[in-house]
Write a protein that holds these residues in place. Structure first.
Motif, PDB file in Angstrom:
ATOM      1  N   ARG A  83       2.661   5.646   3.368  1.00 30.17           N
ATOM      2  CA  ARG A  83       2.032   5.794   2.049  1.00 30.17           C
ATOM      3  C   ARG A  83       3.017   6.419   1.063  1.00 30.17           C
ATOM      4  O   ARG A  83       3.147   5.964  -0.070  1.00 30.17           O
ATOM      5  CB  ARG A  83       0.779   6.676   2.160  1.00 30.17           C
ATOM      6  N   ARG A  84       3.693   7.460   1.517  1.00 31.30           N
ATOM      7  CA  ARG A  84       4.659   8.103   0.619  1.00 31.30           C
ATOM      8  C   ARG A  84       5.803   7.160   0.290  1.00 31.30           C
ATOM      9  O   ARG A  84       6.275   7.118  -0.860  1.00 31.30           O
ATOM     10  CB  ARG A  84       5.197   9.390   1.256  1.00 31.30           C
ATOM     11  N   PHE A  85       6.247   6.375   1.272  1.00 31.55           N
ATOM     12  CA  PHE A  85       7.339   5.429   1.011  1.00 31.55           C
ATOM     13  C   PHE A  85       6.920   4.381  -0.008  1.00 31.55           C
ATOM     14  O   PHE A  85       7.697   4.028  -0.902  1.00 31.55           O
ATOM     15  CB  PHE A  85       7.787   4.747   2.299  1.00 31.55           C
ATOM     16  N   VAL A 125       0.310  12.286  -2.968  1.00 36.19           N
ATOM     17  CA  VAL A 125      -0.046  10.964  -2.445  1.00 36.19           C
ATOM     18  C   VAL A 125      -1.282  11.089  -1.553  1.00 36.19           C
ATOM     19  O   VAL A 125      -1.330  11.933  -0.654  1.00 36.19           O
ATOM     20  CB  VAL A 125       1.121  10.350  -1.649  1.00 36.19           C
ATOM     21  N   LEU A 126      -2.277  10.228  -1.806  1.00 38.27           N
ATOM     22  CA  LEU A 126      -3.492  10.194  -1.004  1.00 38.27           C
ATOM     23  C   LEU A 126      -3.795   8.761  -0.573  1.00 38.27           C
ATOM     24  O   LEU A 126      -3.300   7.803  -1.168  1.00 38.27           O
ATOM     25  CB  LEU A 126      -4.692  10.727  -1.797  1.00 38.27           C
ATOM     26  N   ALA A 154      -1.389   9.828  -6.647  1.00 32.49           N
ATOM     27  CA  ALA A 154      -1.128   8.411  -6.369  1.00 32.49           C
ATOM     28  C   ALA A 154      -1.948   8.018  -5.146  1.00 32.49           C
ATOM     29  O   ALA A 154      -1.754   8.579  -4.063  1.00 32.49           O
ATOM     30  CB  ALA A 154       0.355   8.185  -6.106  1.00 32.49           C
ATOM     31  N   VAL A 155      -2.877   7.092  -5.321  1.00 29.22           N
ATOM     32  CA  VAL A 155      -3.763   6.685  -4.233  1.00 29.22           C
ATOM     33  C   VAL A 155      -3.349   5.307  -3.727  1.00 29.22           C
ATOM     34  O   VAL A 155      -3.287   4.342  -4.496  1.00 29.22           O
ATOM     35  CB  VAL A 155      -5.235   6.662  -4.696  1.00 29.22           C
ATOM     36  N   VAL A 156      -3.072   5.227  -2.430  1.00 27.34           N
ATOM     37  CA  VAL A 156      -2.672   3.971  -1.799  1.00 27.34           C
ATOM     38  C   VAL A 156      -3.875   3.413  -1.056  1.00 27.34           C
ATOM     39  O   VAL A 156      -4.431   4.080  -0.168  1.00 27.34           O
ATOM     40  CB  VAL A 156      -1.501   4.193  -0.822  1.00 27.34           C
ATOM     41  N   ASP A 157      -4.306   2.202  -1.429  1.00 25.41           N
ATOM     42  CA  ASP A 157      -5.476   1.634  -0.760  1.00 25.41           C
ATOM     43  C   ASP A 157      -5.064   0.906   0.516  1.00 25.41           C
ATOM     44  O   ASP A 157      -3.885   0.866   0.882  1.00 25.41           O
ATOM     45  CB  ASP A 157      -6.280   0.745  -1.707  1.00 25.41           C
ATOM     46  N   ASP A 158      -6.047   0.327   1.199  1.00 27.73           N
ATOM     47  CA  ASP A 158      -5.785  -0.284   2.505  1.00 27.73           C
ATOM     48  C   ASP A 158      -5.004  -1.583   2.412  1.00 27.73           C
ATOM     49  O   ASP A 158      -4.585  -2.138   3.438  1.00 27.73           O
ATOM     50  CB  ASP A 158      -7.107  -0.529   3.245  1.00 27.73           C
ATOM     51  N   THR A 163      -2.851   3.198  -7.192  1.00 25.75           N
ATOM     52  CA  THR A 163      -3.487   3.581  -8.444  1.00 25.75           C
ATOM     53  C   THR A 163      -3.080   5.014  -8.760  1.00 25.75           C
ATOM     54  O   THR A 163      -3.126   5.886  -7.889  1.00 25.75           O
ATOM     55  CB  THR A 163      -5.019   3.496  -8.339  1.00 25.75           C
ATOM     56  N   TYR A 164      -2.700   5.243 -10.017  1.00 22.59           N
ATOM     57  CA  TYR A 164      -2.255   6.577 -10.428  1.00 22.59           C
ATOM     58  C   TYR A 164      -3.324   7.227 -11.306  1.00 22.59           C
ATOM     59  O   TYR A 164      -3.863   6.606 -12.222  1.00 22.59           O
ATOM     60  CB  TYR A 164      -0.936   6.484 -11.205  1.00 22.59           C
TER      61      TYR A 164
END
Length: 345
Positions: A83-85, A125-126, A154-158, A163-164
Protein backbone atom coordinates in the motif's frame (compact mmCIF):
# COMPACT_ATOMS: atom_id res chain seq x y z
CA UNK A 1 24.66 -8.78 -0.89
CA UNK A 2 25.79 -6.26 -3.53
CA UNK A 3 23.56 -3.69 -5.22
CA UNK A 4 24.25 -2.26 -8.63
CA UNK A 5 22.53 1.11 -9.10
CA UNK A 6 22.21 2.74 -12.50
CA UNK A 7 21.16 6.39 -12.69
CA UNK A 8 20.02 8.48 -15.64
CA UNK A 9 23.73 9.10 -16.31
CA UNK A 10 24.21 5.35 -16.85
CA UNK A 11 26.90 4.82 -14.26
CA UNK A 12 26.72 2.05 -11.70
CA UNK A 13 27.33 2.05 -7.99
CA UNK A 14 27.85 -1.01 -5.79
CA UNK A 15 26.80 -1.13 -2.17
CA UNK A 16 26.25 -3.64 0.62
CA UNK A 17 22.81 -4.53 1.96
CA UNK A 18 22.53 -4.64 5.75
CA UNK A 19 18.82 -4.43 6.35
CA UNK A 20 18.54 -1.00 4.71
CA UNK A 21 19.26 -0.05 1.12
CA UNK A 22 22.59 1.75 1.09
CA UNK A 23 24.38 3.44 -1.81
CA UNK A 24 27.82 4.71 -0.85
CA UNK A 25 30.08 7.23 -2.48
CA UNK A 26 29.67 10.32 -4.61
CA UNK A 27 27.97 8.46 -7.43
CA UNK A 28 25.26 7.26 -5.06
CA UNK A 29 24.62 10.69 -3.60
CA UNK A 30 23.77 11.91 -7.12
CA UNK A 31 20.43 10.12 -6.71
CA UNK A 32 19.70 12.42 -3.81
CA UNK A 33 21.12 15.58 -5.31
CA UNK A 34 19.45 15.18 -8.72
CA UNK A 35 16.08 13.65 -7.82
CA UNK A 36 15.66 13.62 -4.05
CA UNK A 37 16.00 9.86 -3.54
CA UNK A 38 17.17 8.52 -0.18
CA UNK A 39 18.81 10.26 2.73
CA UNK A 40 22.51 11.08 3.07
CA UNK A 41 24.32 9.32 5.91
CA UNK A 42 27.91 10.50 6.00
CA UNK A 43 29.43 9.46 2.68
CA UNK A 44 26.58 7.03 2.02
CA UNK A 45 23.02 7.32 0.75
CA UNK A 46 20.30 5.20 2.34
CA UNK A 47 17.51 4.09 0.04
CA UNK A 48 14.37 2.93 1.79
CA UNK A 49 12.43 -0.08 0.41
CA UNK A 50 9.76 1.98 -1.40
CA UNK A 51 12.47 4.03 -3.14
CA UNK A 52 14.52 0.98 -4.04
CA UNK A 53 11.57 -0.90 -5.51
CA UNK A 54 10.48 2.15 -7.52
CA UNK A 55 13.97 2.56 -8.98
CA UNK A 56 14.10 -1.16 -9.74
CA UNK A 57 10.80 -0.93 -11.57
CA UNK A 58 12.19 1.94 -13.65
CA UNK A 59 15.27 -0.08 -14.54
CA UNK A 60 17.54 2.30 -12.63
CA UNK A 61 18.48 -0.17 -9.93
CA UNK A 62 19.51 -3.79 -10.23
CA UNK A 63 20.21 -6.25 -7.46
CA UNK A 64 22.18 -9.44 -8.04
CA UNK A 65 19.79 -12.40 -8.36
CA UNK A 66 16.74 -10.31 -7.40
CA UNK A 67 14.39 -8.90 -10.02
CA UNK A 68 11.48 -6.51 -9.36
CA UNK A 69 9.09 -9.34 -8.39
CA UNK A 70 11.58 -10.89 -6.00
CA UNK A 71 12.25 -7.53 -4.37
CA UNK A 72 8.51 -6.86 -4.02
CA UNK A 73 8.02 -10.23 -2.33
CA UNK A 74 10.92 -9.59 0.03
CA UNK A 75 9.76 -6.13 1.06
CA UNK A 76 6.14 -7.24 1.38
CA UNK A 77 7.08 -9.31 4.39
CA UNK A 78 6.54 -6.05 6.27
CA UNK A 79 2.77 -5.43 6.75
CA UNK A 80 1.30 -2.67 4.60
CA UNK A 81 4.38 -2.29 2.40
CA UNK A 82 2.59 -2.63 -0.95
CA UNK A 83 0.00 0.00 0.00
CA UNK A 84 2.77 2.41 0.89
CA UNK A 85 4.65 1.57 -2.31
CA UNK A 86 1.57 2.22 -4.45
CA UNK A 87 1.18 5.68 -2.86
CA UNK A 88 4.92 6.36 -3.23
CA UNK A 89 4.82 5.39 -6.92
CA UNK A 90 1.66 7.42 -7.60
CA UNK A 91 3.16 10.58 -6.14
CA UNK A 92 6.50 10.09 -7.92
CA UNK A 93 4.63 9.61 -11.19
CA UNK A 94 2.97 12.98 -10.58
CA UNK A 95 6.41 14.57 -10.68
CA UNK A 96 6.65 15.25 -6.94
CA UNK A 97 9.52 14.36 -4.63
CA UNK A 98 8.41 12.10 -1.79
CA UNK A 99 10.34 10.74 1.18
CA UNK A 100 9.54 8.76 4.30
CA UNK A 101 8.30 11.07 7.05
CA UNK A 102 6.88 11.35 10.55
CA UNK A 103 3.62 9.67 9.45
CA UNK A 104 4.30 7.51 6.36
CA UNK A 105 5.56 10.09 3.84
CA UNK A 106 6.30 13.75 3.35
CA UNK A 107 5.81 15.30 -0.08
CA UNK A 108 7.65 18.36 -1.38
CA UNK A 109 6.19 21.27 -3.29
CA UNK A 110 6.26 20.88 -7.05
CA UNK A 111 9.74 21.65 -8.35
CA UNK A 112 11.30 21.42 -4.88
CA UNK A 113 13.32 18.71 -3.15
CA UNK A 114 15.36 18.10 0.03
CA UNK A 115 17.91 20.81 0.65
CA UNK A 116 16.33 23.06 -1.98
CA UNK A 117 12.78 23.53 -0.76
CA UNK A 118 10.36 22.36 1.88
CA UNK A 119 7.70 19.71 2.11
CA UNK A 120 4.02 20.60 1.73
CA UNK A 121 2.16 17.43 2.75
CA UNK A 122 2.46 14.81 5.47
CA UNK A 123 0.75 11.60 4.39
CA UNK A 124 -0.72 8.67 6.31
CA UNK A 125 -1.55 5.56 4.23
CA UNK A 126 -4.67 3.51 5.01
CA UNK A 127 -6.59 0.65 3.44
CA UNK A 128 -10.28 0.90 2.55
CA UNK A 129 -10.84 -1.76 5.24
CA UNK A 130 -8.98 0.06 8.01
CA UNK A 131 -10.79 1.38 11.06
CA UNK A 132 -10.37 5.15 11.45
CA UNK A 133 -9.29 6.21 14.95
CA UNK A 134 -10.43 9.84 15.03
CA UNK A 135 -8.31 10.78 18.03
CA UNK A 136 -5.19 9.44 16.27
CA UNK A 137 -6.14 11.24 13.04
CA UNK A 138 -6.65 14.48 14.97
CA UNK A 139 -3.23 14.08 16.63
CA UNK A 140 -1.59 13.62 13.21
CA UNK A 141 -3.39 16.70 11.91
CA UNK A 142 -2.23 18.81 14.86
CA UNK A 143 1.34 17.58 14.37
CA UNK A 144 1.23 18.57 10.69
CA UNK A 145 -0.26 21.98 11.50
CA UNK A 146 2.49 22.64 14.04
CA UNK A 147 5.00 22.02 11.25
CA UNK A 148 2.96 24.18 8.84
CA UNK A 149 2.13 21.22 6.59
CA UNK A 150 -1.11 19.91 5.15
CA UNK A 151 -2.12 16.54 6.56
CA UNK A 152 -3.39 14.03 3.99
CA UNK A 153 -4.75 10.49 4.32
CA UNK A 154 -4.11 8.32 1.25
CA UNK A 155 -6.58 5.42 1.07
CA UNK A 156 -5.75 2.43 -1.13
CA UNK A 157 -8.78 0.36 -2.10
CA UNK A 158 -8.86 -3.35 -2.91
CA UNK A 159 -8.29 -2.62 -6.62
CA UNK A 160 -5.22 -0.51 -5.82
CA UNK A 161 -6.84 2.82 -6.63
CA UNK A 162 -5.89 5.72 -4.39
CA UNK A 163 -8.08 8.46 -2.93
CA UNK A 164 -6.56 11.42 -1.10
CA UNK A 165 -8.29 13.24 1.76
CA UNK A 166 -7.07 16.43 3.38
CA UNK A 167 -7.75 16.46 7.13
CA UNK A 168 -8.30 19.68 9.07
CA UNK A 169 -8.95 20.10 12.79
CA UNK A 170 -9.28 23.88 13.05
CA UNK A 171 -11.77 25.25 15.56
CA UNK A 172 -15.03 26.34 13.97
CA UNK A 173 -15.16 30.12 13.45
CA UNK A 174 -17.96 31.94 15.21
CA UNK A 175 -21.18 31.75 13.24
CA UNK A 176 -23.49 34.65 12.45
CA UNK A 177 -26.86 33.24 13.42
CA UNK A 178 -27.24 34.24 17.08
CA UNK A 179 -30.68 35.61 17.97
CA UNK A 180 -31.99 36.65 21.34
CA UNK A 181 -34.42 34.02 22.61
CA UNK A 182 -37.00 34.69 25.33
CA UNK A 183 -38.40 32.06 27.66
CA UNK A 184 -41.32 30.04 26.30
CA UNK A 185 -43.80 27.52 27.68
CA UNK A 186 -44.52 24.16 26.14
CA UNK A 187 -46.67 21.07 26.52
CA UNK A 188 -45.05 17.60 26.53
CA UNK A 189 -46.60 15.20 24.00
CA UNK A 190 -44.66 11.94 23.69
CA UNK A 191 -41.04 12.86 22.94
CA UNK A 192 -42.03 16.22 21.45
CA UNK A 193 -42.95 19.54 22.97
CA UNK A 194 -45.68 21.72 21.53
CA UNK A 195 -45.04 25.43 22.02
CA UNK A 196 -48.00 27.72 22.27
CA UNK A 197 -48.46 29.56 18.90
CA UNK A 198 -48.19 33.07 20.29
CA UNK A 199 -45.00 32.23 22.17
CA UNK A 200 -43.62 30.19 19.32
CA UNK A 201 -43.87 33.14 16.94
CA UNK A 202 -42.82 35.88 19.28
CA UNK A 203 -40.09 34.31 21.40
CA UNK A 204 -38.39 31.77 19.08
CA UNK A 205 -37.19 34.00 16.21
CA UNK A 206 -37.64 32.60 12.72
CA UNK A 207 -33.95 33.14 12.01
CA UNK A 208 -32.98 30.86 14.91
CA UNK A 209 -34.82 27.99 13.19
CA UNK A 210 -36.15 26.24 16.29
CA UNK A 211 -38.85 23.64 15.78
CA UNK A 212 -41.15 22.84 12.89
CA UNK A 213 -44.73 23.89 12.41
CA UNK A 214 -47.06 20.95 13.06
CA UNK A 215 -49.99 23.03 11.87
CA UNK A 216 -50.80 26.74 11.86
CA UNK A 217 -51.25 26.71 15.64
CA UNK A 218 -48.55 24.38 16.94
CA UNK A 219 -44.76 24.63 16.83
CA UNK A 220 -43.08 21.31 17.65
CA UNK A 221 -39.61 21.15 19.22
CA UNK A 222 -37.35 18.16 18.62
CA UNK A 223 -35.83 16.32 21.61
CA UNK A 224 -32.42 18.02 21.24
CA UNK A 225 -34.00 21.46 20.81
CA UNK A 226 -36.08 20.83 23.92
CA UNK A 227 -33.08 19.77 26.00
CA UNK A 228 -31.04 22.75 24.81
CA UNK A 229 -33.75 25.27 25.73
CA UNK A 230 -34.32 23.54 29.07
CA UNK A 231 -30.59 23.65 29.89
CA UNK A 232 -30.48 27.35 29.02
CA UNK A 233 -33.52 28.08 31.20
CA UNK A 234 -35.49 29.21 28.13
CA UNK A 235 -38.25 26.60 28.22
CA UNK A 236 -40.79 25.61 30.83
CA UNK A 237 -42.75 22.39 30.33
CA UNK A 238 -46.24 22.36 31.78
CA UNK A 239 -46.62 20.01 34.72
CA UNK A 240 -42.89 19.94 35.56
CA UNK A 241 -42.12 16.77 33.59
CA UNK A 242 -38.56 17.72 32.58
CA UNK A 243 -36.77 14.89 34.44
CA UNK A 244 -39.23 12.28 33.21
CA UNK A 245 -38.63 13.56 29.67
CA UNK A 246 -34.82 13.38 30.01
CA UNK A 247 -34.84 9.86 31.48
CA UNK A 248 -37.06 8.53 28.72
CA UNK A 249 -34.87 10.02 26.01
CA UNK A 250 -31.67 8.59 27.52
CA UNK A 251 -33.24 5.13 27.63
CA UNK A 252 -34.40 5.32 24.02
CA UNK A 253 -31.34 6.96 22.43
CA UNK A 254 -27.87 5.60 23.34
CA UNK A 255 -26.27 8.42 21.31
CA UNK A 256 -28.17 11.17 23.11
CA UNK A 257 -25.45 12.48 25.45
CA UNK A 258 -22.67 13.02 22.92
CA UNK A 259 -25.13 14.29 20.29
CA UNK A 260 -26.37 16.80 22.83
CA UNK A 261 -22.81 17.97 23.55
CA UNK A 262 -22.27 18.67 19.85
CA UNK A 263 -25.68 20.30 19.42
CA UNK A 264 -24.99 22.65 22.33
CA UNK A 265 -21.50 23.46 21.01
CA UNK A 266 -22.89 24.37 17.59
CA UNK A 267 -25.75 26.48 18.98
CA UNK A 268 -23.43 28.29 21.38
CA UNK A 269 -21.13 29.07 18.43
CA UNK A 270 -24.07 30.71 16.61
CA UNK A 271 -24.71 27.87 14.17
CA UNK A 272 -28.09 26.25 13.52
CA UNK A 273 -27.99 22.43 13.73
CA UNK A 274 -30.94 20.49 12.35
CA UNK A 275 -31.37 16.77 11.93
CA UNK A 276 -29.49 15.21 9.02
CA UNK A 277 -31.23 11.84 9.19
CA UNK A 278 -31.96 11.86 5.47
CA UNK A 279 -28.20 12.20 4.86
CA UNK A 280 -27.35 9.41 7.31
CA UNK A 281 -25.76 11.78 9.85
CA UNK A 282 -26.68 13.62 13.01
CA UNK A 283 -26.77 17.26 11.91
CA UNK A 284 -26.99 19.48 8.90
CA UNK A 285 -25.67 22.86 9.97
CA UNK A 286 -26.71 26.33 8.79
CA UNK A 287 -24.96 29.66 9.11
CA UNK A 288 -25.69 33.26 8.12
CA UNK A 289 -29.43 32.53 7.87
CA UNK A 290 -28.82 30.69 4.60
CA UNK A 291 -31.47 28.39 3.19
CA UNK A 292 -28.69 25.95 2.29
CA UNK A 293 -26.85 24.10 5.05
CA UNK A 294 -23.06 24.40 4.86
CA UNK A 295 -21.95 21.32 6.78
CA UNK A 296 -22.87 17.78 7.73
CA UNK A 297 -21.70 16.92 11.25
CA UNK A 298 -21.58 13.46 12.80
CA UNK A 299 -20.97 13.13 16.54
CA UNK A 300 -18.43 10.50 17.63
CA UNK A 301 -17.72 9.58 21.27
CA UNK A 302 -14.07 9.92 22.28
CA UNK A 303 -11.99 6.77 21.84
CA UNK A 304 -14.17 5.43 19.03
CA UNK A 305 -14.09 5.53 15.25
CA UNK A 306 -15.62 4.00 12.15
CA UNK A 307 -14.57 1.99 9.08
CA UNK A 308 -12.82 3.96 6.35
CA UNK A 309 -15.45 2.75 3.88
CA UNK A 310 -18.13 4.57 5.88
CA UNK A 311 -16.03 7.73 6.09
CA UNK A 312 -15.62 7.58 2.30
CA UNK A 313 -19.38 7.32 1.73
CA UNK A 314 -19.95 10.25 4.06
CA UNK A 315 -17.43 12.49 2.30
CA UNK A 316 -18.76 11.62 -1.15
CA UNK A 317 -22.34 12.31 -0.09
CA UNK A 318 -21.40 15.64 1.49
CA UNK A 319 -19.50 16.64 -1.65
CA UNK A 320 -22.46 15.70 -3.86
CA UNK A 321 -24.74 18.06 -1.93
CA UNK A 322 -22.06 20.80 -1.67
CA UNK A 323 -21.40 20.53 2.04
CA UNK A 324 -18.35 20.05 4.22
CA UNK A 325 -18.11 16.75 6.12
CA UNK A 326 -17.12 17.08 9.76
CA UNK A 327 -16.81 14.43 12.44
CA UNK A 328 -17.22 15.84 15.96
CA UNK A 329 -15.12 13.79 18.37
CA UNK A 330 -16.56 14.26 21.87
CA UNK A 331 -14.34 13.76 24.90
CA UNK A 332 -16.29 14.92 27.94
CA UNK A 333 -17.04 18.58 27.14
CA UNK A 334 -14.11 18.96 24.75
CA UNK A 335 -15.16 18.61 21.11
CA UNK A 336 -12.72 18.22 18.22
CA UNK A 337 -14.17 18.96 14.78
CA UNK A 338 -12.37 16.91 12.13
CA UNK A 339 -13.02 17.75 8.49
CA UNK A 340 -12.42 15.22 5.69
CA UNK A 341 -12.25 16.58 2.14
CA UNK A 342 -11.23 14.81 -1.06
CA UNK A 343 -8.35 16.50 -2.86
CA UNK A 344 -6.12 16.03 -5.88
CA UNK A 345 -2.42 16.43 -5.29
Amino acid sequence: MLLSIKTNLFFQVKASFDGEWVCPGEDGTALYENSGYGRPDGNRLKLFPEEALYLAGKGKLTVDKLDFDALAMKFSEKPGFMRRFLVYRDIRERGLVIQTGPQDFRVFRRGEKPGKGRSQYLIRVLSERDFVDFEAIAADSHSAANMRKQFVVAVVDDENEITYYEIKTNDLPKGESCDEIKKVKGRLTGNSVFVMPREGKNFLPEGAMFGTWFDENRLVLSPLETLYLLDKGLLEIEGGKEEEFRERLEEEDPELLFKMNVYESLRDSCYIPRTAYKFGHHFRVYNERSSHSAMLVHAIPGGSGMPMSRVSRSVRLAHSVRKKMLFACVKQKNIEYIEFARIKL
